[in-house]
Design an enzyme around this catalytic site. Sequence first.
Site, PDB file in Angstrom:
ATOM      1  N   TYR A   1       5.015   4.585  11.508  1.00  0.00           N
ATOM      2  CA  TYR A   1       5.312   3.128  11.605  1.00  0.00           C
ATOM      3  C   TYR A   1       6.164   2.203  10.317  1.00  0.00           C
ATOM      4  O   TYR A   1       6.420   1.122  10.312  1.00  0.00           O
ATOM      5  CB  TYR A   1       4.038   2.358  11.827  1.00  0.00           C
ATOM      6  CG  TYR A   1       2.798   2.464  10.640  1.00  0.00           C
ATOM      7  CD1 TYR A   1       2.874   1.841   9.562  1.00  0.00           C
ATOM      8  CD2 TYR A   1       1.970   3.452  10.846  1.00  0.00           C
ATOM      9  CE1 TYR A   1       2.135   2.000   8.558  1.00  0.00           C
ATOM     10  CE2 TYR A   1       1.119   3.676  10.020  1.00  0.00           C
ATOM     11  CZ  TYR A   1       1.008   2.817   8.822  1.00  0.00           C
ATOM     12  OH  TYR A   1       0.120   3.129   7.855  1.00  0.00           O
TER      13      TYR A   1
ATOM     14  N   HIS B   1      -3.071   4.307   5.041  1.00  0.00           N
ATOM     15  CA  HIS B   1      -4.457   3.486   5.372  1.00  0.00           C
ATOM     16  C   HIS B   1      -5.573   4.164   5.010  1.00  0.00           C
ATOM     17  O   HIS B   1      -6.441   3.661   4.319  1.00  0.00           O
ATOM     18  CB  HIS B   1      -4.227   2.907   6.804  1.00  0.00           C
ATOM     19  CG  HIS B   1      -5.542   2.055   7.178  1.00  0.00           C
ATOM     20  ND1 HIS B   1      -5.785   1.073   6.537  1.00  0.00           N
ATOM     21  CD2 HIS B   1      -6.741   2.296   7.853  1.00  0.00           C
ATOM     22  CE1 HIS B   1      -6.795   0.248   7.129  1.00  0.00           C
ATOM     23  NE2 HIS B   1      -7.388   1.028   7.886  1.00  0.00           N
TER      24      HIS B   1
ATOM     25  N   ARG C   1       0.764  -1.165   0.031  1.00  0.00           N
ATOM     26  CA  ARG C   1       0.033  -0.073  -0.059  1.00  0.00           C
ATOM     27  C   ARG C   1       0.937   1.316  -0.141  1.00  0.00           C
ATOM     28  O   ARG C   1       1.456   1.495   0.885  1.00  0.00           O
ATOM     29  CB  ARG C   1      -0.962  -0.038   1.126  1.00  0.00           C
ATOM     30  CG  ARG C   1      -1.705   1.392   1.542  1.00  0.00           C
ATOM     31  CD  ARG C   1      -2.634   1.044   2.702  1.00  0.00           C
ATOM     32  NE  ARG C   1      -2.011   0.558   4.070  1.00  0.00           N
ATOM     33  CZ  ARG C   1      -1.377   1.240   4.868  1.00  0.00           C
ATOM     34  NH1 ARG C   1      -0.938   2.453   4.733  1.00  0.00           N
ATOM     35  NH2 ARG C   1      -1.073   0.635   5.914  1.00  0.00           N
TER      36      ARG C   1
END
Length: 383
Positions: free
Chosen positions: A287, A278, A274
């Site tokens: 992260y 998100h 991705r």
Amino acid sequence: MTATPQEVRRPSVPGHHPDPVGPLLPSPEPVRMLDETGQPVSADYPEPQAETLREMYRRMVVGRRFDQQATALTKQGRLAVYPSSRGQEACQVGGVLAVRDTDWVFPTYRESMALVARGLDPVEVLTLLRGDWHCGYDPMATHTAAQCTPLATQAVHAAGVAYGDAHQGRDSVALVYIGDGATSEGDFHEGMNFAAVFKAPVVFLVQNNRYAISVPLSRQTAAPSLAYKGVGYGVRSEQVDGNDPVAVLAVLNRAVEHARSGAGPFLVEAHTYRMEPHTNADDPTRYRDGAEVQAWAGRDPISRLEAYLRDRGVLDDAAVAAVAEEAEAYAADLRARMNVEPAVEPMSLFEHVYARPTPQLAEQAAQVRAELAAAQDDTEGEG
């Protein structure tokens, strides 16, 4: 060259048949038919037809432009939320190309690109994310379930629908999109087990994009590959380079054929990434680092397929320009239509909640109706 599926055998035991685990196992390494530059590599899968790959390229380009426009609409306040699938175009488009219009597709909240690639109206696709209706398209007419926000619940739905269609003699398959995080949910395992026991024609497509929001794959499973999760349920499985459009479509074609033939469900793990957050509410820099993102940018599925098709003489500058122009027109039409305020009916809040409204629901509906009437009286009095 991609290795053939492993053969696993237990020691022979008198009175026992040979262990059938071997044929269920995925390839030790993800199946790949193109390298990062779009050059062909050998694999034990038939290559999809050139015209199909050309159509896949077209839908991927249009799909990416749609995704970019939807992201922009979120920033402009036209969408409440939007989960981008940029970087996952091969999986998004490959899934819908592998099935028929009469087959069922069960999407997650991230499959907006897959739905427009399936031919659904993009405004109807974005209706849920806009927040003005439960689902903008007709699931029964399109054989496309509503986008599912809870993780993995659609796996059970897909298994049930596929089993029901097979029980009634219909020649259809259900393709269910799942993320890596969903494989940690009970519904995924329940759906797999049900489909395996009753040989429901389901293809479970796991898009392993490395993170369940911010949780890395290493914190989700110790399995060598998510594809190995099928073995415990007696489900044939495979893993594929999810950024290789040719391999994705080749593997999914075989998986769909397997399911349609009556051989039972098939699990495909597509290794992808991705590229965007998100959702628009996420900060991925907390992260994952930029070097990781850049490494995956070098494996871009559209660039790989374009290079391959150009080398084969299937695409040229004129064809690439025509697809880009189509994508821009598609985005412009979507932008114009999404800038029109939707017609809102407040009383629709109470539709499709219960077949027989509860007393509490009826009371709430009466209260809203009274407030609307009072507001209308105030407006008329001011006039």
